[in-house]
Design an enzyme around this catalytic site. Sequence first.
Site, PDB file in Angstrom:
ATOM      1  N   HIS A  77      16.755 -22.531  47.266  1.00 27.07           N
ATOM      2  CA  HIS A  77      17.745 -22.430  46.173  1.00 27.07           C
ATOM      3  C   HIS A  77      19.162 -22.520  46.739  1.00 27.07           C
ATOM      4  O   HIS A  77      19.465 -21.974  47.795  1.00 27.07           O
ATOM      5  CB  HIS A  77      17.568 -21.121  45.415  1.00 27.07           C
ATOM      6  CG  HIS A  77      17.903 -19.929  46.241  1.00 27.07           C
ATOM      7  ND1 HIS A  77      16.970 -19.261  47.001  1.00 27.07           N
ATOM      8  CD2 HIS A  77      19.082 -19.294  46.457  1.00 27.07           C
ATOM      9  CE1 HIS A  77      17.555 -18.266  47.638  1.00 27.07           C
ATOM     10  NE2 HIS A  77      18.846 -18.264  47.326  1.00 27.07           N
ATOM     11  N   ASP A 130      40.677 -12.815  34.470  1.00 24.10           N
ATOM     12  CA  ASP A 130      40.964 -13.594  35.687  1.00 24.10           C
ATOM     13  C   ASP A 130      41.311 -12.751  36.918  1.00 24.10           C
ATOM     14  O   ASP A 130      41.222 -13.223  38.032  1.00 24.10           O
ATOM     15  CB  ASP A 130      42.137 -14.555  35.434  1.00 24.10           C
ATOM     16  CG  ASP A 130      41.777 -15.660  34.457  1.00 24.10           C
ATOM     17  OD1 ASP A 130      40.624 -15.688  33.999  1.00 24.10           O
ATOM     18  OD2 ASP A 130      42.649 -16.489  34.166  1.00 24.10           O
ATOM     19  N   ARG A 164      16.017 -26.486  43.879  1.00 27.64           N
ATOM     20  CA  ARG A 164      17.174 -27.199  43.332  1.00 27.64           C
ATOM     21  C   ARG A 164      18.477 -26.513  43.741  1.00 27.64           C
ATOM     22  O   ARG A 164      18.481 -25.374  44.215  1.00 27.64           O
ATOM     23  CB  ARG A 164      17.134 -27.180  41.803  1.00 27.64           C
ATOM     24  CG  ARG A 164      16.205 -28.192  41.207  1.00 27.64           C
ATOM     25  CD  ARG A 164      16.235 -28.067  39.688  1.00 27.64           C
ATOM     26  NE  ARG A 164      15.285 -28.981  39.090  1.00 27.64           N
ATOM     27  CZ  ARG A 164      14.771 -28.828  37.892  1.00 27.64           C
ATOM     28  NH1 ARG A 164      15.095 -27.793  37.141  1.00 27.64           N
ATOM     29  NH2 ARG A 164      13.922 -29.708  37.411  1.00 27.64           N
ATOM     30  N   THR A 188      43.008  -9.173  31.387  1.00 24.56           N
ATOM     31  CA  THR A 188      42.564 -10.573  31.529  1.00 24.56           C
ATOM     32  C   THR A 188      41.361 -10.600  32.457  1.00 24.56           C
ATOM     33  O   THR A 188      41.336  -9.851  33.443  1.00 24.56           O
ATOM     34  CB  THR A 188      43.666 -11.498  32.094  1.00 24.56           C
ATOM     35  OG1 THR A 188      43.059 -12.683  32.623  1.00 24.56           O
ATOM     36  CG2 THR A 188      44.477 -10.850  33.202  1.00 24.56           C
ATOM     37  N   ARG A 229      41.318 -19.861  35.567  1.00 25.51           N
ATOM     38  CA  ARG A 229      42.542 -20.680  35.564  1.00 25.51           C
ATOM     39  C   ARG A 229      42.963 -21.066  36.983  1.00 25.51           C
ATOM     40  O   ARG A 229      42.348 -21.932  37.567  1.00 25.51           O
ATOM     41  CB  ARG A 229      43.676 -19.977  34.837  1.00 25.51           C
ATOM     42  CG  ARG A 229      44.685 -20.982  34.284  1.00 25.51           C
ATOM     43  CD  ARG A 229      45.863 -20.333  33.616  1.00 25.51           C
ATOM     44  NE  ARG A 229      45.506 -19.392  32.592  1.00 25.51           N
ATOM     45  CZ  ARG A 229      45.567 -19.631  31.288  1.00 25.51           C
ATOM     46  NH1 ARG A 229      45.967 -20.796  30.854  1.00 25.51           N
ATOM     47  NH2 ARG A 229      45.245 -18.720  30.403  1.00 25.51           N
ATOM     48  N   GLY A 261      44.290 -14.540  26.401  1.00 22.09           N
ATOM     49  CA  GLY A 261      42.821 -14.507  26.386  1.00 22.09           C
ATOM     50  C   GLY A 261      42.311 -13.079  26.226  1.00 22.09           C
ATOM     51  O   GLY A 261      42.786 -12.164  26.897  1.00 22.09           O
ATOM     52  N   ARG A 289      19.376 -18.818  39.745  1.00 22.74           N
ATOM     53  CA  ARG A 289      18.760 -18.770  41.062  1.00 22.74           C
ATOM     54  C   ARG A 289      17.236 -18.763  40.972  1.00 22.74           C
ATOM     55  O   ARG A 289      16.562 -19.432  41.748  1.00 22.74           O
ATOM     56  CB  ARG A 289      19.230 -17.477  41.714  1.00 22.74           C
ATOM     57  CG  ARG A 289      19.356 -17.497  43.171  1.00 22.74           C
ATOM     58  CD  ARG A 289      20.047 -16.200  43.462  1.00 22.74           C
ATOM     59  NE  ARG A 289      19.251 -15.476  44.409  1.00 22.74           N
ATOM     60  CZ  ARG A 289      19.753 -15.088  45.566  1.00 22.74           C
ATOM     61  NH1 ARG A 289      21.002 -15.359  45.875  1.00 22.74           N
ATOM     62  NH2 ARG A 289      19.011 -14.439  46.402  1.00 22.74           N
ATOM     63  N   ASP A 313      44.270 -12.001  37.806  1.00 21.25           N
ATOM     64  CA  ASP A 313      45.319 -12.819  38.435  1.00 21.25           C
ATOM     65  C   ASP A 313      46.713 -12.195  38.299  1.00 21.25           C
ATOM     66  O   ASP A 313      47.714 -12.902  38.314  1.00 21.25           O
ATOM     67  CB  ASP A 313      45.315 -14.235  37.824  1.00 21.25           C
ATOM     68  CG  ASP A 313      45.658 -14.218  36.343  1.00 21.25           C
ATOM     69  OD1 ASP A 313      45.573 -13.149  35.715  1.00 21.25           O
ATOM     70  OD2 ASP A 313      46.016 -15.279  35.812  1.00 21.25           O
TER      71      ASP A 313
HETATM   72  O1  F6P Z   1      43.132 -16.297  31.152  1.00 24.31           O
HETATM   73  C1  F6P Z   1      41.842 -16.140  30.727  1.00 24.31           C
HETATM   74  C2  F6P Z   1      41.152 -17.475  30.563  1.00 24.31           C
HETATM   75  O2  F6P Z   1      39.839 -17.221  30.111  1.00 24.31           O
HETATM   76  C3  F6P Z   1      41.135 -18.369  31.801  1.00 24.31           C
HETATM   77  O3  F6P Z   1      40.139 -18.001  32.712  1.00 24.31           O
HETATM   78  C4  F6P Z   1      40.932 -19.723  31.195  1.00 24.31           C
HETATM   79  O4  F6P Z   1      41.468 -20.736  32.012  1.00 24.31           O
HETATM   80  C5  F6P Z   1      41.680 -19.622  29.889  1.00 24.31           C
HETATM   81  O5  F6P Z   1      41.818 -18.256  29.580  1.00 24.31           O
HETATM   82  C6  F6P Z   1      40.990 -20.312  28.725  1.00 24.31           C
HETATM   83  O6  F6P Z   1      41.818 -20.250  27.625  1.00 24.31           O
HETATM   84  P1  F6P Z   1      41.320 -20.498  26.126  1.00 24.31           P
HETATM   85  O7  F6P Z   1      40.630 -19.262  25.679  1.00 24.31           O
HETATM   86  O8  F6P Z   1      42.564 -20.739  25.369  1.00 24.31           O
HETATM   87  O9  F6P Z   1      40.370 -21.651  26.157  1.00 24.31           O
END
Ligand code: F6P
Length: 347
Positions: free
Chosen positions: A211, A123, A158, A121, A167, A7, A150, A125
Site C-alpha cells: 500500500h 488550516d 495500489r 480555521t 490553502r 471557512g 489504506r 495557518d
Molecule cells: O480556509 C479553510 C479552507 O477550507 C481552505 O483549506 C480551502 O482552501 C478554502 O477554505 C476553501 O474555501 P471554500 O469553502 O470557499 O471553498
Amino acid sequence: GILTSGGDAPGMNAAIRSVTRAAIGSGVEVVGIYRGYRGLIDGNLKVFTPRDVSNIINDGGTMLWSDRCLEFKTPEGMAKAIATCEKFEIDGIVAIGGDGTFKGAIDLARHGIAAIGLPGTIDNDITSTDYTIGFDTAVNTTIQMVDRLRDTCESHARCNVVEVMGRDCGDIALYAGIATGATEILIPEVKFDENEIFERMNKYKEEGKRHFIIMASEGIGSEYCESLTKKIAEHTGIETKFARLAHVVRGGSPTLRDRLLGATMGIKAVEELLAGNSNLVICENDDKIVSLDIEFALALDKMYKGKLKDGDLDKFSEEQIQQMKDRCAEAKAKVESLYKMAEDISK
Ligand code: F6P
C-alpha cells in the site's frame, strides 16, 4: 456581538457557546450575528439567551453561519455595519475565523467598536497560535478517511494520492500523513523531487510493500496533485487512484481538543472585552491561552508566508520585529522537524 466568518471549522460552536455564556454570566447582553460581517451590514442578528446556544457544542459547522463578505471591505459596507452596531448598542465584537476575519476586526476597532479575534480555521495557518479551532478535528477526520483508503490499497497493492485542504499551509497533510504512515507527504513548505519519490516507491515495491499513500496538500496545486497520480502509475507500474477529500474534512463533530480550545479561547475573549481591551487575537502558545495584538499577529503571519509589503512593519518596534522573526523561525523549524520525522519512519 459574536460572529463567524470565512471557512467554517468544527469547534466554532463551542466558542460561540462559551462567549455567549461567559458574557451573559458577567451581566453583558450578547447578540449573535448571522453570516459573518454580512450580518452586521444587514442587521441580521438576534439577542441570545443561554438557551440559544444550548445543544450546539457537539455540532460541526457554525450555527451563526458564515460568509466571505466583500462589501464589508468597502466604506459603504463599513458605514452600514457601524450603524447596526450603534442601533443595537454593540460595544464589542468577538470575530471567529482566519486572517481575513482578523482584518475585519481591525477595521471595526478603528471605527470604535472593540474587537477580539479567535483563530477558527481547519488550516492551522495562523502563525501566532500553535493551534487553531478546527484543525484537530480536520486532521482526525482525514486520518479516518486515509485509514480506509489504506485498507483497500493494501488489498489490491495500489497507491492512493490523497489531496487534503489547507490553502497554502500543509499542516493537515503533514500531521495526518505522519499519523497514517503515509509513504510521502507533499506540502508547500518543503521542496520535493518527484523522481526521488518514484525511486523510493520502486524500492519499497521490490521490498514487498503493497500500500502506498501519498498525502498531498492542496497548497502544492490541486491540478498537480491529480496529474501526479498518472505520473506515479507510469514511473512505478503501481496502479494509482486519486482522492480529493476537500470539504468533507471541514465538517463533523469537533474533537475534545477543538471543544476545549473553543471554550477556553471564548472565555478569554470575554475577559479581554470586559477589561476594556480591544484589537487582540487569542492564541495558544506552549499550552497557554494568551492575547496578542491583532496587527502584530497579522504582520507576523505575512512575514511567515512571505507576503510582507513595503511599510507593513513600519509601526512595529525593533523588539517586536525580532519577536516576529523568532516566531517564524520556530514555526519553520517545527514543520521541518515533523517532516524529517515523517521521512525517517516512512521507509
Ligand atoms: O480556509 C479553510 C479552507 O477550507 C481552505 O483549506 C480551502 O482552501 C478554502 O477554505 C476553501 O474555501 P471554500 O469553502 O470557499 O471553498
